[in-house]
Structures are given as structure tokens and as C-alpha cells.
Design an enzyme around this catalytic site. Structure first.
Site, PDB file in Angstrom:
ATOM      1  N   LYS A 149     -16.907   1.173   6.582  1.00  0.00           N
ATOM      2  CA  LYS A 149     -15.744   1.903   6.047  1.00  0.00           C
ATOM      3  C   LYS A 149     -15.308   3.075   6.931  1.00  0.00           C
ATOM      4  O   LYS A 149     -16.116   3.764   7.511  1.00  0.00           O
ATOM      5  CB  LYS A 149     -16.056   2.453   4.649  1.00  0.00           C
ATOM      6  CG  LYS A 149     -16.239   1.422   3.564  1.00  0.00           C
ATOM      7  CD  LYS A 149     -15.010   0.572   3.303  1.00  0.00           C
ATOM      8  CE  LYS A 149     -13.906   1.341   2.607  1.00  0.00           C
ATOM      9  NZ  LYS A 149     -14.271   1.664   1.223  1.00  0.00           N
ATOM     10  N   GLU A 188      -5.874  11.299   1.265  1.00  0.00           N
ATOM     11  CA  GLU A 188      -6.270  11.145  -0.139  1.00  0.00           C
ATOM     12  C   GLU A 188      -6.455  12.504  -0.807  1.00  0.00           C
ATOM     13  O   GLU A 188      -6.041  12.720  -1.950  1.00  0.00           O
ATOM     14  CB  GLU A 188      -7.566  10.320  -0.257  1.00  0.00           C
ATOM     15  CG  GLU A 188      -7.319   8.841  -0.016  1.00  0.00           C
ATOM     16  CD  GLU A 188      -8.582   7.992  -0.085  1.00  0.00           C
ATOM     17  OE1 GLU A 188      -9.669   8.521  -0.373  1.00  0.00           O
ATOM     18  OE2 GLU A 188      -8.467   6.777   0.158  1.00  0.00           O
ATOM     19  N   HIS A 205      10.363  -1.600  -4.192  1.00  0.00           N
ATOM     20  CA  HIS A 205       9.372  -2.155  -5.139  1.00  0.00           C
ATOM     21  C   HIS A 205       8.088  -2.573  -4.421  1.00  0.00           C
ATOM     22  O   HIS A 205       7.410  -3.508  -4.851  1.00  0.00           O
ATOM     23  CB  HIS A 205       9.946  -3.337  -5.926  1.00  0.00           C
ATOM     24  CG  HIS A 205      11.328  -3.087  -6.437  1.00  0.00           C
ATOM     25  ND1 HIS A 205      11.581  -2.375  -7.583  1.00  0.00           N
ATOM     26  CD2 HIS A 205      12.541  -3.399  -5.911  1.00  0.00           C
ATOM     27  CE1 HIS A 205      12.890  -2.289  -7.767  1.00  0.00           C
ATOM     28  NE2 HIS A 205      13.494  -2.891  -6.761  1.00  0.00           N
TER      29      HIS A 205
END
Ligand code: ARG
Length: 474
Positions: A293, A300, A166
Site C-alpha cells: 500500500k 485524505e 455523475h
């Protein structure tokens, strides 16, 4: 690509005199496949040469015709490889383009090549030959990826990380064990791919348009010549079904699903909030506005491209589902989804095989994360069971201890022996907990204790790596 009036005349020739007027220009564009099926050029020639050799062997064409065909095809192959071949839209597809050029080069012998053959069995053969060599390349890339996972798993056989359920810290595991889970998934993918190849590797040629041919052909000879394991035994099935392409796309979809799960984890681990790993800059990109960044673009995109591969599978399934036997032009639409799946899978596997060895692991961060969240609570319960408590009672006792630790904002290992007994509600049962519990409550003790095949203990990870190496014959 040329679409001159001259080539229109060629097209009328390619089809025979049945047609009284040239095809409408838009229809021509709509029905042509040359824009994409030129990728079959070399296998188309290979198939034609095997067919021609068989025709000569069976005395259906002369030895002189065969020699001309071989000479002409050698020249065409050279032209294609040199990028000099002029593909013509008016000639519809790769098969008619090559045949027209052959006839232009060698005359009558070129016109005899199509004896006992149809584009229907020709394209089905090209598809299988083309896919087979791509399957072999993909299988190689999959082996490289699996081998990269094995190496990294070996390096990190004893590196502690939190195992999640989870997406919450569940129990400590080793990073090597986590990587080996992906090795297992990719191994099953490899076996699915091998399976697909085996079923696909049958020769359609000889089925002709749909009903076979009246010439005394030798299909087994052609099959052997082209490296097939045998022939498609029903001519209608041979020209009409594309289940092998569907199977390949099903393999691809499953593989990409696995790649996507791995990608999702890499993205999470790379995020500063996890901070478990780092990737070399060459697999990441920056932001055009936020100078700080470093984005994990490769994982991705792999996660994103999984969707298009699912699309390829659905496209082929849908393409096939309503077609009456035998060949229908619908089947021309089989190529682009298949090409897309092959290209996406191949690129993805190559990049991942290259990237995996360069994953830098922040061991201390991983271990600290595993020490959070009472990850060894189950170990304490198991300890109590081994001392004689029923598992449900042990579970309850540890739940009390965890609750107490949450209240005190501390970990189970921060308690001393009597505090632990008290927190478990077992202060009257001193026999149940003694000093030997503490090593088991450490993350290292926890993973060490999982000593069975399939367990997370470092020795078990190393054993799994050995099994993997044997499987890959490394
Ligand atoms: N370009 C066609 C295809 O990809 C070749 C087969 C054409 N056959 C036909 N009967 N029109 O399916």
C-alpha cells in the site's frame, strides 16, 4: 504554567479589592484563557505601546511614564521570545499577565498603562491585529498554491483526460483545464479573504469597556500607528461583535470545501483503478500490515480536516447568536476555534502548494480513459447539427449509433463511414456524414473544437493561465 499562592495575590491585585476571597481553583482554571491566548503576546504588546504613546502624546500620562513602559515592554518581549516568560494561570489571560509583569518591572508607570482602556477593547484589538497578520500569511500561501496550479495547468494544457459527470466519463477535456477550475475556485477564495481583511481592519481601542472613555484620547492616531484603515465607529459594536472572525471562518470553510473536492479527486486519481497520477512518497504513507500500500494520507487528511473547520465556523456563529450587547465572557471562547481554523488552513495550503508541482501525470492512462465510454458522442451530434439536422434529431441519431456500438463492443471511431451512417439511421442521408467527421470523433479533435473563452481547448487553457498570471502579478 505556574499557579502559586503568590500569583493568586497578584490576581486579586489585578482586579482590585472588590473581592474578599480568592477565586476557587476550578473556577480559576475554567475562566482562564492564558492556556491559549498567550498567542496574542506580541500583538498585545504592540497595541499597548501604541496606546501608551497616544496617552503620552495627549498628556494623559507623562513622557517619563511612556519611556518606562517602552523599556519594560522591550524586556518583556525579549523574555517571551526567549521562552522565559512565566505565564501564570492565576493572572487569567495574556493581558493581565503582561501588565502584572510590566508593573513588577517598572512600578507605577506600569499601573498607568491601562488608563482609558479596558480588556474588552484590548482583546478585540489583539484579535484583529493577530488575525490580520495571519490573513496576510494565508493570502501568501494561497498565492503559492494558485501559482503552482497555473504552472501545472500550463504543462498540461494539451493533456487529454476524461471529463466526468455523475462520476461517469462524459466528454474529453484537458487536464490543464481541469486544474484551472480549481484555480478559479481558489481565486474567489482569495478575494473573499481580501474582503474579510478590509472589513476587519478597524481599530476597537478607545471603546474601553463599552461606552468609550472620558480621557481626551486620539483614536485615529492609534489606528494609523497600528496600520488600521480607520476606527470602529460604535463603541458597543467594537467590543462585542466578532463577525470578522466569523467571516474568516466562513472563508476558511469555503476554502477547505474546495481543497476537499480537489483532495477527493487526487485520491481517486491515485487509486490503482484510475491510475491517472502518482505522488512522491513523502506525501504518502504505507500500511502497517499491507506491504503493497501507498496511501494518499495528505489529501485524505485535508478532506477530513474540512469537517473541523466547518465546526469552527458553527462554533463561532453559535457563540455569537444569543449575546446581548456589549461584551460578555462568552467571547473568550472565540479564540480556540479561530486559532484552529487559522492553523488548519495555513498548514493545508502550505502542504498543497508544495505537493501540486510534484503531481506526476500518467498521460497515456488518462487519454485511454477519455477514449472509453463514447466521450465524443456529443461531438458527433454537434457535427450533424452543423450539417443541418435539428439538435434533438441529432441526439437521437447518435444514441442509435452508440447503442449499435455497445452491441458490437466497439467505439464510434471503429466504424467506417457507411457503418456510421447506418448506425445513426442516416444511411439515406449521405449528405449529413462524410469523412471529415472522423477527426472530430477523436479526443484530441473534440477538445480542439472547444475554442471559446472558458473552453477546454489547449489554446484556451494557455490563455486562462496567462490571465491567471496577470491576476497574480507573476
Ligand atoms: N480574556 C478575555 C477574553 O478573551 C479578555 C477580556 C476580559 N474582559 C472582561 N470583561 N472580563 O475575552
Amino acid at each position: 504554567m505556574s499557579s502559586s499562592k503568590n500569583s493568586l495575590a497578584n490576581k486579586a491585585q489585578a482586579w482590585s479589592a472588590r473581592f474578599a476571597e480568592p477565586v476557587d481553583e476550578l473556577v480559576q482554571r475554567y475562566t482562564a484563557s492564558i492556556g491559549f491566548d498567550h498567542r496574542f503576546a506580541l500583538v498585545d504588546i504592540e497595541g499597548s505601546l501604541a496606546h501608551a504613546e497616544m496617552l503620552a502624546k495627549q498628556k494623559i500620562i507623562s513622557a517619563a511614564d511612556l519611556a518606562d513602559i517602552q523599556k519594560g515592554m522591550a524586556q518583556i518581549k525579549g523574555e517571551i521570545e526567549a521562552g522565559q516568560f512565566e505565564w501564570q494561570l492565576a493572572l487569567e489571560d495574556v493581558h493581565l499577565n503582561i501588565e502584572a509583569r510590566l508593573t513588577a518591572l517598572i512600578g507605577d508607570a506600569g499601573k498607568r498603562l491601562h488608563t482609558g482602556r479596558s480588556r474588552n477593547d484590548q482583546v478585540a484589538t489583539d484579535l484583529r491585529l493577530w488575525l490580520r497578520s495571519n490573513i496576510d500569511e494565508i493570502q501568501g500561501s494561497l498565492t503559492a498554491l494558485r501559482s503552482a496550479l497555473l504552472n501545472l495547468a500550463e504543462t498540461h494544457a494539451a493533456t487529454i483526460m476524461p471529463g466526468h459527470t455523475h462520476l461517469q466519463v462524459a466528454q474529453p477535456i484537458t487536464f490543464g483545464h481541469h486544474l484551472m477550475a480549481y484555480f478559479e475556485m481558489f481565486s474567489r477564495d482569495a478575494s473573499r479573504l481580501a474582503d474579510c481583511r478590509k472589513r476587519m481592519n478597524r481599530l476597537p481601542l478607545g471603546a474601553a469597556a463599552l461606552a468609550g472613555t472620558s480621557y481626551p484620547i486620539d483614536r485615529e492616531w492609534v489606528a494609523q500607528k497600528l496600520g488600521f484603515d480607520g476606527i470602529c465607529t460604535n463603541s458597543l459594536d467594537a467590543v462585542s461583535d466578532r463577525d470578522f472572525a466569523i467571516e474568516f471562518c466562513a472563508f476558511s470553510a469555503t476554502l477547505m470545501m474546495h481543497v476537499s473536492r480537489l483532495s477527493e479527486e487526487l485520491i481517486l486519481w491515485l487509486s490503482p483503478r484510475f491510475g491517472f497520477i502518482d505522488l512522491p512518497d513523502r506525501f504518502c504513507t504505507g500500511s502497517s500490515i499491507m506491504p503493497q500500500k501507498k496511501n494518499p494520507d495528505v489529501p485524505e487528511l485535508a478532506r477530513g480536516k474540512t469537517g473541523r473547520v466547518y465546526g469552527d465556523l458553527i462554533a463561532l456563529l453559535t457563540l455569537m447568536k444569543s449575546q446581548p450587547l456589549a461584551y460578555n465572557k462568552d467571547n473568550q471562547e472565540d479564540k480556540e476555534p479561530l486559532f484552529d481554523a487559522v492553523d488548519t488552513v495555513q498548514d493545508t495550503l502550505r502542504i498543497f502548494a508544495d505537493m501540486i508541482p510534484h503531481i506526476e501525470v500518467q498521460k497515456a492512462v488518462m487519454q485511454a480513459a477519455a477514449e472509453e465510454g463514447f466521450a465524443t458522442a456529443t461531438d458527433l451530434a454537434d457535427y450533424l447539427v452543423k450539417k443541418g439536422l435539428a439538435f434533438r434529431d441529432a441526439h437521437e441519431a447518435v444514441a442509435h449509433a452508440v447503442k449499435a456500438c455497445v452491441g458490437r463492443k466497439c467505439n464510434l471511431t471503429d466504424l467506417n463511414l457507411s457503418e456510421l451512417r447506418f448506425a445513426c439511421g442516416l444511411d439515406t442521408r449521405a449528405d449529413l456524414i462524410s469523412e471529415d467527421v472522423f477527426p472530430l470523433l477523436t479526443v484530441t479533435g473534440s477538445v480542439q473544437s472547444r475554442q471559446h473563452p472558458g473552453g477546454t481547448a489547449p489554446q484556451q487553457v494557455l490563455a486562462a493561465v496567462q490571465r491567471g498570471r496577470a491576476e497574480l502579478k507573476l
